[in-house]
Design a protein around this motif. Structure first.
Motif, short mmCIF file in Angstrom:
data_model
loop_
_atom_site.label_atom_id
_atom_site.label_comp_id
_atom_site.label_asym_id
_atom_site.label_seq_id
_atom_site.Cartn_x
_atom_site.Cartn_y
_atom_site.Cartn_z
N ASN A 165 0.81 -1.21 0.00
CA ASN A 165 0.00 0.00 0.00
C ASN A 165 0.85 1.26 0.00
O ASN A 165 0.69 2.17 0.82
N ASN A 166 1.79 1.30 -0.93
CA ASN A 166 2.59 2.48 -1.17
C ASN A 166 2.57 2.79 -2.66
O ASN A 166 1.65 2.36 -3.37
N GLN A 167 3.57 3.52 -3.14
CA GLN A 167 3.65 3.86 -4.57
C GLN A 167 5.00 3.46 -5.14
O GLN A 167 5.53 4.12 -6.05
N PHE A 168 5.56 2.38 -4.61
CA PHE A 168 6.84 1.89 -5.13
C PHE A 168 6.66 1.46 -6.59
O PHE A 168 5.61 0.95 -6.99
N GLU A 169 7.72 1.65 -7.35
CA GLU A 169 7.66 1.30 -8.78
C GLU A 169 8.96 0.62 -9.19
O GLU A 169 9.91 0.54 -8.41
N GLY A 170 8.97 0.13 -10.43
CA GLY A 170 10.14 -0.61 -10.90
C GLY A 170 9.99 -2.09 -10.62
O GLY A 170 8.90 -2.58 -10.28
N GLY A 171 11.09 -2.80 -10.75
CA GLY A 171 11.04 -4.25 -10.59
C GLY A 171 11.30 -4.69 -9.16
O GLY A 171 11.73 -3.92 -8.31
N ILE A 172 11.01 -5.98 -8.91
CA ILE A 172 11.33 -6.59 -7.62
C ILE A 172 12.77 -7.07 -7.70
O ILE A 172 13.10 -7.93 -8.53
N PRO A 173 13.65 -6.54 -6.88
CA PRO A 173 15.07 -6.89 -7.02
C PRO A 173 15.36 -8.34 -6.62
O PRO A 173 14.73 -8.90 -5.72
N GLU A 174 16.34 -8.92 -7.30
CA GLU A 174 16.74 -10.29 -7.02
C GLU A 174 17.29 -10.45 -5.60
O GLU A 174 17.29 -11.55 -5.04
N VAL A 175 17.74 -9.33 -5.00
CA VAL A 175 18.38 -9.39 -3.70
C VAL A 175 17.46 -9.94 -2.62
O VAL A 175 17.92 -10.44 -1.60
N PHE A 176 16.14 -9.90 -2.84
CA PHE A 176 15.21 -10.50 -1.87
C PHE A 176 15.53 -11.97 -1.63
O PHE A 176 15.27 -12.51 -0.55
N GLY A 177 16.08 -12.62 -2.64
CA GLY A 177 16.38 -14.04 -2.53
C GLY A 177 17.47 -14.37 -1.53
O GLY A 177 17.68 -15.54 -1.21
N LYS A 178 18.16 -13.35 -1.01
CA LYS A 178 19.21 -13.58 -0.02
C LYS A 178 18.64 -13.70 1.40
O LYS A 178 19.31 -14.18 2.30
N LEU A 179 17.39 -13.26 1.58
CA LEU A 179 16.82 -13.19 2.93
C LEU A 179 16.23 -14.55 3.32
O LEU A 179 15.03 -14.72 3.47
N ASN A 180 17.09 -15.54 3.51
CA ASN A 180 16.61 -16.91 3.63
C ASN A 180 15.98 -17.26 4.97
O ASN A 180 15.56 -18.39 5.18
N LEU A 181 15.90 -16.31 5.91
CA LEU A 181 15.15 -16.53 7.14
C LEU A 181 13.79 -15.84 7.10
O LEU A 181 13.02 -15.94 8.05
N LEU A 182 13.49 -15.17 5.99
CA LEU A 182 12.25 -14.40 5.88
C LEU A 182 11.04 -15.31 5.93
O LEU A 182 10.96 -16.31 5.24
N LYS A 183 10.06 -14.93 6.78
CA LYS A 183 8.83 -15.71 6.89
C LYS A 183 7.66 -15.07 6.18
O LYS A 183 6.73 -15.76 5.76
N GLY A 184 7.65 -13.75 6.06
CA GLY A 184 6.54 -13.08 5.40
C GLY A 184 7.01 -11.92 4.55
O GLY A 184 7.82 -11.10 5.00
N LEU A 185 6.53 -11.84 3.30
CA LEU A 185 6.87 -10.74 2.39
C LEU A 185 5.60 -10.24 1.74
O LEU A 185 4.88 -10.97 1.08
N ASN A 186 5.30 -8.93 1.93
CA ASN A 186 4.10 -8.31 1.37
C ASN A 186 4.51 -7.08 0.59
O ASN A 186 4.95 -6.07 1.18
N LEU A 187 4.40 -7.15 -0.74
CA LEU A 187 4.69 -6.02 -1.63
C LEU A 187 3.44 -5.61 -2.41
O LEU A 187 3.54 -4.93 -3.43
N SER A 188 2.28 -5.99 -1.93
CA SER A 188 1.04 -5.77 -2.66
C SER A 188 0.67 -4.29 -2.74
O SER A 188 1.15 -3.46 -1.97
#
Length: 814
Positions: free
Chosen positions: A366-389
């Motif tokens: 619920n923001n106004q972010f634009e552009g692509g989803i960076p590959e760097v998210f794949g490094k966060l291997n302990l992440l349990k929840g990701l919300n970019l909607s």
């Protein structure tokens, strides 16, 4: 000499031994978790220092307290005390009382605090209204959350220069926040003003040497801004400014706080880009675990540099906290004050009264972010929840998301994403919530594993997506295999698929040809006619009499025989799987009723010493349910006969009409050490008439145990143990249970409220009984009578019985 005594599981009628009242040197008494509701006799000991009466049913301050001049610690929490603190209470430990806990009662008024040396005062979760009283200068911990205090907070509160924890949350306090709070920060560890009506600016100055670890202003009307002086609070772990009216750009300088684990800026008026212009190489937010900037007006690209610095979510060195929850701990490692937070998890808002140390969550929705989803998210291997909607993100879903092996929910909905859904996401075994709706994705949806559990709503408004579960099929054309029975271009009328033929070909071809020869020589045997022709009845009805006796149809049953007979063994196996498919579907629906969260089984490790794991992650549609973790089947008929889901991370309300009731052949059911959120035990449990093992211990069930449990007459082992009187069982239900369970050998009912039950009912238990545990069950009978009943029960059984104490009395100093 007796100096300390403790008793649990008692009531107010004749349950305490007489010597307890007359012991002259008694210094500590613990009567916690009992059923005291009325008069308690006076203790002769005037040197009593520690008295614990929490978790009882007292409706007033006990009169015997009047004579206790030396009392240092008094706990009356979790009772039913009403009205106000009486005047005579100021004489109780006037010079000595340092700890007073009257939380979770129904107090309505507090005038002042007369105790000269009080250090810890807990009035939280009462009905107290009015202005905030002036605090004693000696106070260290002051907790008044969840009351109805109103008015402004006087600056006189800052005279309590020894304050370490101040929790005023969930009240109706208003006005501006006293500026002097910034001067208290040399001693203050926790300042929680959440859910009040404060307005204006956040205190502008925090002194050097600030000791704050938790600063919570969530749910007020504050406009900010947050000043850089908070950097003086080098030990800050939680900063929660969510749900205010802060109109500012992102405070990048917060990234240099070395211990910041939770940053919560949700639902403000914050704006601008999160791009970092500094050329400094020092990491930003290196300890962050929960990063929530949702529902603001941030724009520009997603903050790659921040994400790359989230070392706390990157499992580089397998470093894990030994503490279960975030909070302030005492010198012994016990949690004295645990932090809380409200956050959206798997699409639902949840108020976490404790923050589990392993929660790793990023919410930029619920923001106004634009552009692509960076590959760097794949490094966060302990992440349990990701919300970019609900942003303006475009491009594809990075394949690196498939590296997030701990991910439990992923929400990318309402963006402009294109391309296909990476197949690697299907390997995320903990993923239980997935949403990519309202994008521009296309191609086939990944199949199998977790993706078989997601519904159509996960993919809505993506016209290019196809495959299960959406209605649009994928036009994948496979070449048809050659038909060995076709000659001269004519088509065969054989209905069985070639895959089925080839399964049994090797093992049955010789036998099949032999039987086929006999058939052609002798005509139609009756049993084969019934087997084959019944399957073609509908087709025959559609055809005319002339067509029915055409050459191709006339030979149809002969050819079918030739195909069926070569595959007798695989065909039987295929039928067994089909018989169990209904059971598999029932279990999938049961699994989908819950969240899969590790903290739901935290007691499994802490109390039972067992290793918890999400067993239902192996439950996938399209696979054989008899191979799933925790599932045991009858190999002859593929009926599910046992479910062991103990310590399986199941969290949520237990549905009263659960699909488990569609497993009529169940013989063993173990749901221990999950969290069913104070649900009631379903009465339909009595359907499991074949059940001989049932374990519902420590599952978060609450309320009255249904009488239908007594219908399970084949039970050999029954465990309904619970904690803190969460469940009750009345006299009639218990009598029915004792009367009907004629085969029971092991019966565990610890912690169950049996205050309406006569313990002698257990004398009628089956002679096959081997172990009985009734600890902390709140029986009404006297200690002597209970001991006599226990001895009688032991003598009436031929084998040894492990009989837990009906109540525990600990004495020191003999």
């Amino acid at each position: 000499m007796v100096t300390s005594a403790a008793a649990w599981g008692l009531t107010s009628t004749g349950t305490l031994p007489s010597w307890l009242y007359t012991a002259p040197s008694l210094k500590e008494i613990s009567l916690s978790q009992n059923q005291f509701s009325g008069h308690i006799k006076e203790f002769q000991s005037k040197s009593l220092e520690y008295l614990y009466l929490d978790n009882n049913k007292l409706s007033e301050f006990p009169q015997f307290l009047k004579g206790l001049k030396s009392l240092e610690s008094l706990d009356l929490s979790c009772n039913k005390i009403e009205g106000k603190i009486p005047q005579w209470m100021q004489e109780v430990g006037n010079d000595s009382l340092t700890y007073l806990n009257v939380s979770h009662n129904s107090l309505t008024e507090v005038e002042h605090f007369p105790w000269k040396n009080i250090e810890v005062l807990d009035l939280s979760s009462n009905l107290i209204s009015g202005n905030l009283p002036i605090l004693p200068s000696t106070i260290n911990v002051f907790l008044i959350s969840n009351n109805s205090f109103n008015g402004e907070v006087s600056s006189l509160i800052c005279n309590a220069t020894n304050l370490q924890i101040l929790d005023l949350s969930h009240n109706y306090l208003g006005g501006t926040i006293p500026q002097c709070f910034g001067n208290l920060s040399n001693s203050l560890l926790v300042l929680n003003l959440k859910k009040n009506k404060f307005y204006g600016k956040i205190p502008p100055t925090f002194a050097k040497g600030c000791q704050l670890t938790n600063f919570n202003l969530n749910g007020n009307f504050l406009e900010g801004p947050l000043t850089p002086s908070i950097l003086n609070c080098r030990g800050l772990e939680v900063l929660d400014l969510g749900n205010n009216k802060i109109n500012d750009t992102f405070p990048h300088w917060l990234g240099s706080l070395p211990f910041l684990q939770v940053l919560f800026l949700k639902s403000n008026h914050m704006h601008g880009s999160l791009r970092v212009n500094s050329s400094k190489s020092s990491p930003f937010f290196s300890k962050i675990q929960i990063f929530d900037l949702s529902s603001n007006y941030f724009s520009g690209p997603l903050p790659v540099r921040y994400i790359n610095s989230f070392k706390g979510i990157i499992n580089l060195e397998k470093i894990g906290s030994k503490l279960s929850y975030m909070g302030v701990y005492d010198s012994k490692g016990s949690d004295f004050y645990t932090y809380s937070i409200g956050i959206v998890m798997k699409g639902q808002y949840m108020e976490l009264v404790k923050i589990f140390t392993m929660w790793m969550i990023i919410d930029l929705s619920n923001n106004q972010f634009e552009g692509g989803i960076p590959e760097v998210f794949g490094k966060l291997n302990l992440l349990k929840g990701l919300n970019l909607s609900h942003n303006n993100l475009n491009g594809g879903i990075p394949t690196s998301i498939g590296n997030l092996t701990s991910l439990e929910w992923l929400d990318l909905s309402s963006n402009r994403l294109s391309g296909t859904i990476p197949n690697g996401l299907a390997d995320l075994q903990y993923l239980s919530s997935f949403n990519v709706s309202e994008n521009q994705l296309h191609g086939q949806i990944p199949q199998g594993k977790q993706f078989n559990t997601f519904g159509n709503d996960s993919y809505e408004v993506n016209k290019g997506l196809c495959g299960f579960p959406v209605s649009k099929g994928c036009n994948i054309i496979e070449p048809a295999p050659p038909n060995v029975l076709e000659t001269d271009g004519s088509k065969s009328n054989i209905d069985f698929g070639w895959k089925v033929v080839l399964i049994g070909y090797r093992c049955g071809v010789v036998f099949g040809m032999s039987v086929g020869y006999v058939v052609f020589q002798t005509g139609k045997p009756k049993w084969l006619v019934n087997l084959v022709e019944n399957q073609q009845e509908k087709r025959r009805r559609r055809k005319s009499k002339k067509d029915r006796f055409a050459y191709g149809e006339g030979l149809h049953w002969y050819v079918s025989v030739f195909i069926i007979v070569p595959i007798p063994l695989p065909f039987i196996a295929f039928r067994a799987i089909c018989n169990g498919s209904h059971s598999c579907s029932s279990q999938i629906q049961f699994k989908d009723s819950f969240f899969i969260t590790e903290y739901a089984s935290s007691y499994c490790n802490e109390i039972a010493g067992l290793q918890s794991c999400p067993k239902t992650n192996s439950w996938k549609e399209g696979t054989d349910c008899c191979s799933w973790d925790g599932v045991t089947c009858d190999h002859l008929n593929a009926h599910v006969i046992a479910l062991d889901l103990s310590c399986s991370w199941l969290s949520g309300n237990f549905p009263p009409n659960t699909t488990l009731f569609l497993l009529p052949h169940l013989q063993k059911l173990n749901l221990a050490y999950n969290d069913f959120n104070l649900s009631k035990i379903p009465s339909d449990l009595g359907r499991f008439t074949s059940l001989f093992y049932l374990n519902l211990s420590n599952t978060g069930f609450a309320g009255e145990v249904p009488s239908q449990v007594s219908h399970l007459s084949k039970l050999v082992s029954l465990d309904l143990s619970c904690w803190a009187d969460a469940q009750t069982i009345d006299k009639h239900a218990l009598e029915g249970l004792v009367h009907n369970l004629t085969e029971v050998r092991h019966l565990f009912l610890d912690g169950m409220d049996m205050s309406s039950v006569n313990a002698h009912v257990f004398m009628n238990l089956s002679s096959s009984l081997r172990s009985l545990s009734l600890a902390f069950c709140d029986f009404v009978e006297s200690w002597t009578a209970m001991q006599h009943g226990a001895r009688s029960l032991l003598l009436s059984r031929p084998a040894a019985i492990e009989l837990s104490s009906f109540c525990l009395v600990r004495t020191n100093g003999f």
